[in-house]
Design an enzyme around this catalytic site. Structure first.
Site, PDB file in Angstrom:
ATOM      1  CG  HIS A 128      -2.346   3.483  -3.042  1.00  0.00           C
ATOM      2  ND1 HIS A 128      -2.952   3.950  -1.897  1.00  0.00           N
ATOM      3  CD2 HIS A 128      -2.291   4.548  -3.894  1.00  0.00           C
ATOM      4  CE1 HIS A 128      -3.238   5.226  -2.028  1.00  0.00           C
ATOM      5  NE2 HIS A 128      -2.850   5.621  -3.243  1.00  0.00           N
ATOM      6  CG  ASP A 165      -2.215   0.766   0.989  1.00  0.00           C
ATOM      7  OD1 ASP A 165      -2.310   1.497  -0.024  1.00  0.00           O
ATOM      8  OD2 ASP A 165      -3.121   0.669   1.838  1.00  0.00           O
ATOM      9  CG  HIS A 207      -8.274   5.175   4.169  1.00  0.00           C
ATOM     10  ND1 HIS A 207      -6.947   5.545   4.080  1.00  0.00           N
ATOM     11  CD2 HIS A 207      -8.474   4.287   3.166  1.00  0.00           C
ATOM     12  CE1 HIS A 207      -6.359   4.924   3.068  1.00  0.00           C
ATOM     13  NE2 HIS A 207      -7.275   4.139   2.499  1.00  0.00           N
ATOM     14  CG  HIS A 221      -3.800   2.995   5.600  1.00  0.00           C
ATOM     15  ND1 HIS A 221      -5.091   2.764   6.031  1.00  0.00           N
ATOM     16  CD2 HIS A 221      -3.772   2.661   4.278  1.00  0.00           C
ATOM     17  CE1 HIS A 221      -5.813   2.313   5.030  1.00  0.00           C
ATOM     18  NE2 HIS A 221      -5.044   2.237   3.950  1.00  0.00           N
ATOM     19  CD  GLU A 238      -7.279  -0.256   3.380  1.00  0.00           C
ATOM     20  OE1 GLU A 238      -6.136  -0.352   2.898  1.00  0.00           O
ATOM     21  OE2 GLU A 238      -7.972   0.785   3.285  1.00  0.00           O
ATOM     22  CD  GLU A 243      -3.135   5.251   1.620  1.00  0.00           C
ATOM     23  OE1 GLU A 243      -4.096   5.609   0.930  1.00  0.00           O
ATOM     24  OE2 GLU A 243      -2.657   4.098   1.576  1.00  0.00           O
TER      25      GLU A 243
END
Length: 275
Positions: A61, A8, A117, A105, A135, A10
């Site tokens: 991502h 990902d 998020h 994240h 996630e 972030e």
């Protein structure tokens, strides 16, 4: 040995602002380069531990088209693009021996956490059997459903703590300390990459000590959505119903794979604009 590295954006060292992770924004190309470099460090660490390992890298991502293919370590195979089975875990199957989550994240609502998020801004929370999962948890449990352990995670301190709560023996690498949703104290990218390479080697070497995260079905799942029209759309899916309170939908999944697929579908519905 087959290893899947899900990457990902972030949680990459130095990343702190939406402009660095959004393809439409001015600093996105720098974010892509930082993401690709951290992926390469983890690939190298896996192969330091087992030079014969088959390494798949899932671009995980946004559009799943962020990693720079020409700059990725040529010893790895790249899973790229969407839609695809298992989303962020594209390429995962029962033959996989270990999953490594890079640049992840924290879940929505957790903080302080950089760019926290869950899937997208339309989802406010996901609860599986009463436990809030972002996630990190969803992907760890999906891997666990197939008998595969998540042996490493990198990201900010909040993301690392999230995995340790679920899989205590996993190796975590804090590449930055969250000061808030858009503020951090980060390692220099080269320092982060060196730590990631060593940690990946450690994680693969001691992977037998990490058990898969297994959540047995049937499972009650609740998803909080940010807008009423999203709830209206979600309830068109067979088996999904509106809960009291107006913004929550619920369903019962036979097993975690079914729960995971439905959450992915609800996340896509949550991106639709009204009208």
């Amino acid at each position: 040995m087959k290893v899947l590295i899900s990457v990902d954006m972030e949680g990459i060292s130095g990343i702190v602002h939406p402009a660095e992770v959004n393809p439409d924004r001015y600093d996105y190309e720098r974010g892509r380069a930082l993401m690709t470099a951290e992926a390469n460090s983890v690939i190298a660490g896996v192969l330091d531990a087992d030079p014969a390992a088959v390494v798949w890298v899932a671009d995980a991502h946004g559009p799943f088209r962020n990693l720079l293919p020409e700059d990725l370590d040529r010893r790895a195979q790249l899973v790229r693009g969407k839609p695809r089975p298992l989303g962020m875990l594209g390429g995962l199957d029962e033959r996989t021996d270990a999953v490594l989550l890079v640049g992840y994240h924290a879940r929505a609502g957790r903080g302080p956490a950089v760019l926290a998020h869950t899937m997208n801004d339309g989802i406010l929370d996901v609860r599986v059997a009463g436990r809030s999962m972002g996630e990190i948890g969803l992907n760890a449990a999906m891997a666990g459903h197939l008998g595969v352990p998540v042996v490493l995670l990198s990201g900010d301190d909040s993301a690392c703590a999230e995995l340790r709560d679920l899989v205590p023996p996993a190796v975590t690498v804090e590449v930055k300390q969250a000061l808030g949703q858009g503020a951090t104290v980060a390692l220099h990218p080269e320092e982060a990459r060196e730590r990631l390479r060593r940690a990946a080697t450690e994680a693969i070497t001691r992977r037998a000590q990490v058990s898969p995260l297994v959540l047995a079905g049937p499972l009650e799942v609740e998803v909080d959505l940010s807008a009423p029209f999203m709830v209206d759309l979600a309830t068109l899916v067979p088996g999904v119903s509106r809960a009291e309170g107006g913004r929550t939908v619920t369903f019962t999944a036979a097993d975690f794979a079914e729960a995971y697929r439905l959450v992915l579908l609800l996340a896509q519905l949550a991106t639709i604009k009204p009208g």
